[in-house]
Design a protein around this motif. Structure first.
Motif, PDB file in Angstrom:
ATOM      1  N   GLU A   8       0.840  -1.201   0.000  1.00 36.94           N
ATOM      2  CA  GLU A   8       0.000   0.000   0.000  1.00 36.94           C
ATOM      3  C   GLU A   8       0.876   1.251   0.000  1.00 36.94           C
ATOM      4  O   GLU A   8       1.921   1.284   0.645  1.00 36.94           O
ATOM      5  CB  GLU A   8      -0.903   0.015   1.237  1.00 36.94           C
ATOM      6  CG  GLU A   8      -1.963  -1.057   1.236  1.00 36.94           C
ATOM      7  CD  GLU A   8      -2.990  -0.859   0.132  1.00 36.94           C
ATOM      8  OE1 GLU A   8      -3.338   0.316  -0.172  1.00 36.94           O
ATOM      9  OE2 GLU A   8      -3.430  -1.870  -0.433  1.00 36.94           O
ATOM     10  N   GLU A   9       0.421   2.270  -0.701  1.00 36.90           N
ATOM     11  CA  GLU A   9       1.158   3.534  -0.779  1.00 36.90           C
ATOM     12  C   GLU A   9       1.338   4.173   0.599  1.00 36.90           C
ATOM     13  O   GLU A   9       2.315   4.864   0.853  1.00 36.90           O
ATOM     14  CB  GLU A   9       0.416   4.487  -1.714  1.00 36.90           C
ATOM     15  CG  GLU A   9       1.240   5.649  -2.175  1.00 36.90           C
ATOM     16  CD  GLU A   9       0.553   6.450  -3.272  1.00 36.90           C
ATOM     17  OE1 GLU A   9       1.026   7.574  -3.522  1.00 36.90           O
ATOM     18  OE2 GLU A   9      -0.425   5.961  -3.861  1.00 36.90           O
ATOM     19  N   SER A  10       0.409   3.904   1.511  1.00 35.94           N
ATOM     20  CA  SER A  10       0.510   4.464   2.861  1.00 35.94           C
ATOM     21  C   SER A  10       1.619   3.788   3.674  1.00 35.94           C
ATOM     22  O   SER A  10       2.082   4.346   4.664  1.00 35.94           O
ATOM     23  CB  SER A  10      -0.823   4.319   3.595  1.00 35.94           C
ATOM     24  OG  SER A  10      -1.178   2.949   3.686  1.00 35.94           O
ATOM     25  N   GLU A  11       2.058   2.580   3.254  1.00 36.67           N
ATOM     26  CA  GLU A  11       3.091   1.827   3.976  1.00 36.67           C
ATOM     27  C   GLU A  11       4.474   1.932   3.340  1.00 36.67           C
ATOM     28  O   GLU A  11       5.461   2.135   4.030  1.00 36.67           O
ATOM     29  CB  GLU A  11       2.714   0.345   4.032  1.00 36.67           C
ATOM     30  CG  GLU A  11       1.470   0.030   4.810  1.00 36.67           C
ATOM     31  CD  GLU A  11       1.100  -1.434   4.691  1.00 36.67           C
ATOM     32  OE1 GLU A  11       1.925  -2.240   4.192  1.00 36.67           O
ATOM     33  OE2 GLU A  11      -0.017  -1.777   5.093  1.00 36.67           O
ATOM     34  N   ALA A  12       4.526   1.732   2.025  1.00 43.63           N
ATOM     35  CA  ALA A  12       5.815   1.654   1.333  1.00 43.63           C
ATOM     36  C   ALA A  12       5.913   2.720   0.247  1.00 43.63           C
ATOM     37  O   ALA A  12       4.923   3.066  -0.388  1.00 43.63           O
ATOM     38  CB  ALA A  12       6.007   0.274   0.716  1.00 43.63           C
ATOM     39  N   VAL A  13       7.117   3.188   0.068  1.00 41.58           N
ATOM     40  CA  VAL A  13       7.408   4.227  -0.910  1.00 41.58           C
ATOM     41  C   VAL A  13       8.364   3.650  -1.947  1.00 41.58           C
ATOM     42  O   VAL A  13       9.374   3.038  -1.591  1.00 41.58           O
ATOM     43  CB  VAL A  13       8.080   5.436  -0.211  1.00 41.58           C
ATOM     44  CG1 VAL A  13       8.391   6.527  -1.208  1.00 41.58           C
ATOM     45  CG2 VAL A  13       7.225   5.947   0.926  1.00 41.58           C
ATOM     46  N   PHE A  14       8.044   3.820  -3.210  1.00 40.68           N
ATOM     47  CA  PHE A  14       8.976   3.472  -4.274  1.00 40.68           C
ATOM     48  C   PHE A  14       9.771   4.725  -4.587  1.00 40.68           C
ATOM     49  O   PHE A  14       9.203   5.804  -4.769  1.00 40.68           O
ATOM     50  CB  PHE A  14       8.250   2.968  -5.521  1.00 40.68           C
ATOM     51  CG  PHE A  14       7.610   1.633  -5.309  1.00 40.68           C
ATOM     52  CD1 PHE A  14       8.348   0.469  -5.483  1.00 40.68           C
ATOM     53  CD2 PHE A  14       6.290   1.533  -4.903  1.00 40.68           C
ATOM     54  CE1 PHE A  14       7.773  -0.767  -5.271  1.00 40.68           C
ATOM     55  CE2 PHE A  14       5.708   0.307  -4.689  1.00 40.68           C
ATOM     56  CZ  PHE A  14       6.449  -0.846  -4.875  1.00 40.68           C
ATOM     57  N   MET A  15      11.083   4.561  -4.625  1.00 37.79           N
ATOM     58  CA  MET A  15      11.972   5.694  -4.832  1.00 37.79           C
ATOM     59  C   MET A  15      12.742   5.525  -6.138  1.00 37.79           C
ATOM     60  O   MET A  15      13.024   4.405  -6.565  1.00 37.79           O
ATOM     61  CB  MET A  15      12.980   5.805  -3.676  1.00 37.79           C
ATOM     62  CG  MET A  15      12.359   5.949  -2.294  1.00 37.79           C
ATOM     63  SD  MET A  15      11.429   7.468  -2.043  1.00 37.79           S
ATOM     64  CE  MET A  15      12.713   8.699  -2.110  1.00 37.79           C
ATOM     65  N   ARG A  16      13.084   6.662  -6.710  1.00 38.39           N
ATOM     66  CA  ARG A  16      13.938   6.713  -7.901  1.00 38.39           C
ATOM     67  C   ARG A  16      15.133   7.568  -7.524  1.00 38.39           C
ATOM     68  O   ARG A  16      14.969   8.691  -7.045  1.00 38.39           O
ATOM     69  CB  ARG A  16      13.174   7.362  -9.047  1.00 38.39           C
ATOM     70  CG  ARG A  16      14.009   7.669 -10.265  1.00 38.39           C
ATOM     71  CD  ARG A  16      13.255   8.492 -11.299  1.00 38.39           C
ATOM     72  NE  ARG A  16      12.050   7.829 -11.768  1.00 38.39           N
ATOM     73  CZ  ARG A  16      10.801   8.269 -11.558  1.00 38.39           C
ATOM     74  NH1 ARG A  16      10.584   9.389 -10.892  1.00 38.39           N
ATOM     75  NH2 ARG A  16       9.767   7.605 -12.027  1.00 38.39           N
ATOM     76  N   ALA A  17      16.323   7.027  -7.706  1.00 36.52           N
ATOM     77  CA  ALA A  17      17.544   7.796  -7.473  1.00 36.52           C
ATOM     78  C   ALA A  17      18.270   7.925  -8.808  1.00 36.52           C
ATOM     79  O   ALA A  17      18.602   6.919  -9.434  1.00 36.52           O
ATOM     80  CB  ALA A  17      18.429   7.120  -6.433  1.00 36.52           C
TER      81      ALA A  17
END
Length: 168
Positions: free
Chosen positions: A113-122
């Protein structure tokens, strides 16, 4: 032709990532990643210190490499990058797909869920490549533009291996 740094990034699955804590000290942890060239994708908890640190200062430093059997086989990538949350739903799905493809231990799990985990781009900006297969101390430094294309490159050889051999 694929850059040696990209080959190293493609050949590994975990990276050390350092963020800047509010007190200025670095905070380093290990995360799984997938990459598209010099763009690194990873997932972190929204409630975690990494996310809080990146939200305040998007600069991160990463290190990727495997322990070689012999020193002459050492290959590693170090980079300074800017990290940002992936908020577009389709891009989140694609990041999850790429992470699952790279990390078989995620198979069978649903996208968090978006409220739990964040997908990141570096997106890497400053890249250093160690490649001792080209001689002990061989390193290359790259400056990348906003599209991940090298705009400056510098090859350096410390050749410290020969100096150490001369002292024996």
């Amino acid at each position: 032709m694929e850059h040696p740094a990209i080959r190293i990034l493609n050949a590994n699955r975990i990276m050390a990532i350092s963020t800047v804590r509010p007190d200025g000290w670095p905070h380093t942890t290990i995360v799984g990643y997938a990459n598209r060239g010099f763009e690194l994708l990873f997932m972190i908890y929204r409630s975690g210190q990494k996310f809080a640190n990146i939200a305040k200062d998007d600069r991160v430093s990463i290190a990727v490499g495997a322990e070689p059997r012999e020193l002459e086989q050492l290959q590693a990538v170090y980079a300074g990058a800017h990290a940002e949350e992936i908020t577009d739903a389709a891009e989140r799905q694609e990041a999850w797909r790429q992470l699952m493809q790279r990390h078989s231990n995620l198979a069978g799990f649903s996208i968090p869920e978006e409220s739990e985990a964040v997908f990141m781009r570096a997106r890497c900006r400053f890249v250093s490549v160690l490649d001792f297969t080209q001689g002990k101390g061989h390193r290359e430094q790259l400056l990348l533009d906003d599209h991940g294309t090298p705009v400056e490159a510098d090859v350096l050889k410390d050749d410290w291996g020969k100096q150490a051999e001369q002292h024996h």
